[in-house]
Design a protein around this motif. Sequence first.
Motif, PDB file in Angstrom:
ATOM      1  N   ASN A  37       0.772  -1.568  -0.219  1.00 21.19           N
ATOM      2  CA  ASN A  37       0.591  -0.217  -0.073  1.00 21.19           C
ATOM      3  C   ASN A  37       0.755   1.514   0.044  1.00 21.19           C
ATOM      4  OD1 ASN A  37       1.239  -0.815   2.497  1.00 21.19           O
ATOM      5  ND2 ASN A  37      -0.814   0.624   3.698  1.00 21.19           N
ATOM      6  N   VAL A  38       1.862   1.109  -0.431  1.00 19.90           N
ATOM      7  CA  VAL A  38       2.986   2.010  -0.182  1.00 19.90           C
ATOM      8  C   VAL A  38       3.018   3.251  -1.890  1.00 19.90           C
ATOM      9  CG1 VAL A  38       5.092   2.968  -0.211  1.00 19.90           C
ATOM     10  CG2 VAL A  38       4.879   1.329   0.776  1.00 19.90           C
ATOM     11  N   PRO A  39       2.463   4.524  -1.463  1.00 19.63           N
ATOM     12  CA  PRO A  39       1.928   5.025  -3.646  1.00 19.63           C
ATOM     13  C   PRO A  39       2.411   5.178  -3.715  1.00 19.63           C
ATOM     14  CG  PRO A  39       2.080   6.259  -0.768  1.00 19.63           C
ATOM     15  CD  PRO A  39       2.271   5.369  -0.750  1.00 19.63           C
ATOM     16  N   ALA A  40       3.011   4.990  -5.346  1.00 18.55           N
ATOM     17  CA  ALA A  40       2.851   5.554  -6.321  1.00 18.55           C
ATOM     18  C   ALA A  40       2.895   6.736  -6.562  1.00 18.55           C
ATOM     19  CB  ALA A  40       2.668   4.413  -7.468  1.00 18.55           C
ATOM     20  N   LYS A  41       1.547   7.529  -6.726  1.00 18.64           N
ATOM     21  CA  LYS A  41       1.449   9.051  -7.142  1.00 18.64           C
ATOM     22  C   LYS A  41       2.157   9.882  -6.330  1.00 18.64           C
ATOM     23  CE  LYS A  41      -0.571   6.802 -10.851  1.00 18.64           C
ATOM     24  NZ  LYS A  41       0.099   6.877 -12.012  1.00 18.64           N
ATOM     25  N   LEU A  42       3.510   9.957  -6.076  1.00 20.28           N
ATOM     26  CA  LEU A  42       3.955  11.033  -5.365  1.00 20.28           C
ATOM     27  C   LEU A  42       3.519  11.966  -5.535  1.00 20.28           C
ATOM     28  CD1 LEU A  42       6.936   9.212  -4.113  1.00 20.28           C
ATOM     29  CD2 LEU A  42       4.527   9.325  -2.757  1.00 20.28           C
ATOM     30  N   ASP A  43       3.039  13.292  -5.132  1.00 16.82           N
ATOM     31  CA  ASP A  43       3.370  14.800  -5.549  1.00 16.82           C
ATOM     32  C   ASP A  43       3.238  15.364  -4.402  1.00 16.82           C
ATOM     33  OD1 ASP A  43       0.856  14.516  -4.057  1.00 16.82           O
ATOM     34  OD2 ASP A  43      -0.299  14.631  -6.066  1.00 16.82           O
ATOM     35  N   ALA A  44       3.113  16.632  -4.098  1.00 14.15           N
ATOM     36  CA  ALA A  44       3.370  17.554  -3.427  1.00 14.15           C
ATOM     37  C   ALA A  44       2.156  17.419  -1.440  1.00 14.15           C
ATOM     38  CB  ALA A  44       2.986  18.925  -3.433  1.00 14.15           C
ATOM     39  N   ASN A  45       1.226  16.779  -2.270  1.00 17.23           N
ATOM     40  CA  ASN A  45       0.260  16.579  -1.468  1.00 17.23           C
ATOM     41  C   ASN A  45       0.692  14.993  -0.288  1.00 17.23           C
ATOM     42  OD1 ASN A  45      -2.181  18.024  -1.535  1.00 17.23           O
ATOM     43  ND2 ASN A  45      -2.381  17.304  -3.603  1.00 17.23           N
ATOM     44  N   SER A  46       2.008  14.194  -1.070  1.00 13.26           N
ATOM     45  CA  SER A  46       2.361  12.688   0.082  1.00 13.26           C
ATOM     46  C   SER A  46       2.788  13.601   1.187  1.00 13.26           C
ATOM     47  CB  SER A  46       3.002  12.239  -1.375  1.00 13.26           C
ATOM     48  OG  SER A  46       2.643  11.786  -2.208  1.00 13.26           O
ATOM     49  N   ILE A  47       3.357  14.404   0.800  1.00 13.74           N
ATOM     50  CA  ILE A  47       4.322  14.834   2.491  1.00 13.74           C
ATOM     51  C   ILE A  47       2.802  14.499   4.354  1.00 13.74           C
ATOM     52  CG2 ILE A  47       6.087  16.255   4.139  1.00 13.74           C
ATOM     53  CD1 ILE A  47       6.856  17.226   0.891  1.00 13.74           C
ATOM     54  N   ALA A  48       3.494  13.852   4.062  1.00 16.65           N
ATOM     55  CA  ALA A  48       2.190  14.159   5.302  1.00 16.65           C
ATOM     56  C   ALA A  48       3.245  13.960   6.538  1.00 16.65           C
ATOM     57  CB  ALA A  48       2.640  12.384   6.301  1.00 16.65           C
ATOM     58  N   TRP A  49       3.894  14.749   6.814  1.00  9.90           N
ATOM     59  CA  TRP A  49       5.243  15.784   7.531  1.00  9.90           C
ATOM     60  C   TRP A  49       6.523  15.171   7.120  1.00  9.90           C
ATOM     61  CZ3 TRP A  49       9.150  12.781  10.189  1.00  9.90           C
ATOM     62  CH2 TRP A  49       8.604  11.650  11.022  1.00  9.90           C
ATOM     63  N   ALA A  50       7.025  16.582   8.151  1.00  8.37           N
ATOM     64  CA  ALA A  50       8.521  16.835   7.853  1.00  8.37           C
ATOM     65  C   ALA A  50       8.708  17.796   8.841  1.00  8.37           C
ATOM     66  CB  ALA A  50       8.641  17.214   6.490  1.00  8.37           C
ATOM     67  N   ILE A  51       9.601  17.281   9.477  1.00  8.80           N
ATOM     68  CA  ILE A  51      10.499  18.285  10.220  1.00  8.80           C
ATOM     69  C   ILE A  51      11.847  17.872  10.449  1.00  8.80           C
ATOM     70  CG2 ILE A  51       8.931  16.691  12.288  1.00  8.80           C
ATOM     71  CD1 ILE A  51      12.247  15.355  12.640  1.00  8.80           C
ATOM     72  N   ASN A 347      17.300  11.168  -5.158  1.00 11.26           N
ATOM     73  CA  ASN A 347      18.170  11.488  -6.822  1.00 11.26           C
ATOM     74  C   ASN A 347      19.929  12.453  -5.561  1.00 11.26           C
ATOM     75  OD1 ASN A 347      17.460  13.955  -7.003  1.00 11.26           O
ATOM     76  ND2 ASN A 347      17.305  13.841  -9.121  1.00 11.26           N
ATOM     77  N   GLU A 348      20.807  12.795  -5.522  1.00 11.67           N
ATOM     78  CA  GLU A 348      21.225  13.710  -5.020  1.00 11.67           C
ATOM     79  C   GLU A 348      20.446  15.760  -4.861  1.00 11.67           C
ATOM     80  OE1 GLU A 348      25.519  14.197  -5.435  1.00 11.67           O
ATOM     81  OE2 GLU A 348      26.061  11.879  -4.949  1.00 11.67           O
ATOM     82  N   ALA A 349      19.988  14.903  -5.482  1.00 13.09           N
ATOM     83  CA  ALA A 349      19.520  16.680  -5.842  1.00 13.09           C
ATOM     84  C   ALA A 349      18.078  17.171  -4.720  1.00 13.09           C
ATOM     85  CB  ALA A 349      19.095  17.664  -7.077  1.00 13.09           C
ATOM     86  N   GLY A 350      17.394  15.484  -4.406  1.00 10.62           N
ATOM     87  CA  GLY A 350      16.419  15.384  -3.737  1.00 10.62           C
ATOM     88  C   GLY A 350      15.048  14.954  -4.077  1.00 10.62           C
ATOM     89  N   LEU A 351      15.692  14.747  -5.805  1.00  7.03           N
ATOM     90  CA  LEU A 351      13.904  14.121  -6.249  1.00  7.03           C
ATOM     91  C   LEU A 351      13.831  12.764  -6.294  1.00  7.03           C
ATOM     92  CD1 LEU A 351      12.151  15.501  -8.793  1.00  7.03           C
ATOM     93  CD2 LEU A 351      13.758  14.586 -10.504  1.00  7.03           C
ATOM     94  N   VAL A 352      12.477  12.427  -5.957  1.00  2.00           N
ATOM     95  CA  VAL A 352      12.301  11.028  -5.769  1.00  2.00           C
ATOM     96  C   VAL A 352      11.692  10.904  -7.425  1.00  2.00           C
ATOM     97  CG1 VAL A 352      10.757   9.826  -3.921  1.00  2.00           C
ATOM     98  CG2 VAL A 352      11.495  11.568  -3.371  1.00  2.00           C
TER      99      VAL A 352
END
Lengths: 399, 375
Positions: A37-51, A347-352
Amino acid sequence: MKTITIGLLLAASLEFAAADWPQFRGPHGNGVSDERNVPAKLDANSIAWAIDLPGRGLSSPIVVGERVFITCSSGPKQDRLHILCLNAKDGSKRWERQFWATGRTMCHEKTSVAAPTPASDGERVFALFSSNDLICLDLDGNLLWLRGLMRDYPNASNSLGMSSSLVTADGAVVAMIENDSESITAGLDARTGVNLWKLNRPKMANWTSPLPITTPGGRTLIGLQSGKGLVAVEPRSGKSAWEYKDGASTIPSSTLSDGVLFVPSHGITALQIQADGSTPKQLWRSGQLRPATSSPVVLNKMVFTLNDAGVLTSGDVASGSRKWQLRLKGPYSATPVGAGVNLYCVNEAGLVQVVDTTQPEGAVVGEINLGQMILSTPSIARGALFIRSDGKLWKLGKS
Amino acid sequence: MKNFLVCLLIAACWGGFAEGVAAATLNSALADLRAVGPEGSGNAIASAAWKEVAGSDAKALPKILSAMDGSNELTLNWLRAAVDAIAGRTLQSGGKLPVAALERFIRDTKHNPRARRLAYELVTRASPESGAKLLAKMLDDPSTELRRDAVQRVMDEAARSSKAGRNADAIGSYESALRSARDVDQIDGIAKELKTLGKPVELPKVFGWLTQWKVIGPFDSTGGAGFEKVYPPEERIDFNAEYDGKSGKVRWQEFAAQGDYGVLDLNKPCGAIKEVAGYAFTEFSSDKARPVELRLGCKNAWKIWLNGKLLFARDEYHRGVEIDQYRLAGELKPGRNTILLKICQNHQTEDWTKEWEFQLRITDALGTPIASAKN
């Protein structure tokens, strides 16, 4: 035999819930999650949280139940070591412990003192740093024991930095402290931190991680990879069960999938693990599959290697022959992780980038840009991805 | 009324007794934590003791911090984790840290520098203003971490003066910060600003590099064998002698370390060839017996002897170098002391493996350079 297998499966499920990610590259040490059940369609709304994190680090977060554990280092000499426990649900801090490094902290600017990923046996968390400080806490942050391995073995260090992660099995914690000088690997008692065994290892820098190898017969061995090859040892005694002597990489680590060990050696060399734990049989060797910094991953009956530039190569798991190549946006240091049919590549630039491996030539089906340099391998647990940079930890997926 | 007073007396006695028991238990637990040693010795007992210490009330923090005095680095970490646990629990439950007692602890510079730093962080967490007040007087503190923050405060002040065009004030503040700074990045940063303000700094003097050496080499180290092979300089220093080297006879020659960072490049006096070993010798005069640190930076394999005693040896090549990479404890004797270094070069031919060099200084534990009594 069937009863034994069921028993083993039950034991494994008791030790870790299926959704846990208790060590580097997950429950099986191969970068693949059992979750569907891991999401494939990642976008800006996929961020549950960031600390925000209190320090730098390349270690992956690990997840045990509702707890996320992560290590960092801070200070002008990176000699302040942090172990944090967070709530998986919202990223809030349950506790933090700090320690002073007792060994040298010098390392290349691209790595960090908090490079090795911690490990958990479900009751305890073991955290290792490049300074060779090894700390054991229970899940509530109570200190159970610690070691200053560079105090014990003063030349066991690498001026570029150490990065081998920990594994734990059969009540032992295995720490690879391999380098050009005092090169050792030790098995420590998980309850007390005292040496169960210590091996002198090839005197050469080595950033690979020990690998749990469960044989089809249910025996657990620990694979120790080096420039010389790979030796499989018993976790509690360090006794060698078998050895592959044809050389191996000192950066990407081997991967075990369905009883086959994929060793970064002459490209990839596939070894069939024997049920009785005896010397594996070589199945194939492919020079077309060449892992770089990232370790190989096996998913959907294909073995994948990712070079530093971002070329993802798929090989047939049975023969090693190349199937397809997909140019991702690189460069890469982190190893991809997999769930279902998807590979998650950061990647190293932070692109998933999410790669659907069922597509004829592979296809990127989801992307999210986290906007910070990321060199660390992600973790998958509880239907979500956990990804860290030097300054942040993100949860992508379920909130 | 009489009964009531008797009850009060009993309660007071019992309270005192309970406190005494708690103090004895804490003392015993602290002793267990102070007993941990190499290779995990004492861990099993310390694990139980840690729970006892970490379960203490916040009032016990100064006592736990005091237990760091004279403790080894492993014990410091056991105690630090207990302090973290107590402080975290106290603040989370809305309790208060004993700020006044912690401030007294910080002011007593005889306590362990790390313990004082930890106490400072607790005070700052509870009361940032109190922390700032303390820091204002810590420019010459024996804790490197506290001193660093105090130096940074003065550097920030200097930067503000500079930005406002008050160059004389800026120079004064930077010079004050430089006298106290011990961290390399701060020294470099201050020197850069002072140079811009027209007051260049003599960096070799600030760092205290040992610059005057006698060197000899190259000796053969084919296949790395020279690292373990004992060449004549390791047995006897004779400046008039001549030995068989890798490419002919070799003799001692004078050579000086160069540049702001005191690097002695052996490629220059000994020839830029690979798989070799060379030696560097110097004398250092001390007016008294004293413990010191020999701080070495070197990316080649090396050995170092102080007064003929091997301090450390390391056979790693070309993995990186930095100032103060290795901090080696040594003991100077009054009068003449000798320092001998062996530096080996390996077989690698890449551009980044050409260096065959080192930098060395003698400092106290804080990093304050110590100059030879006779130059």
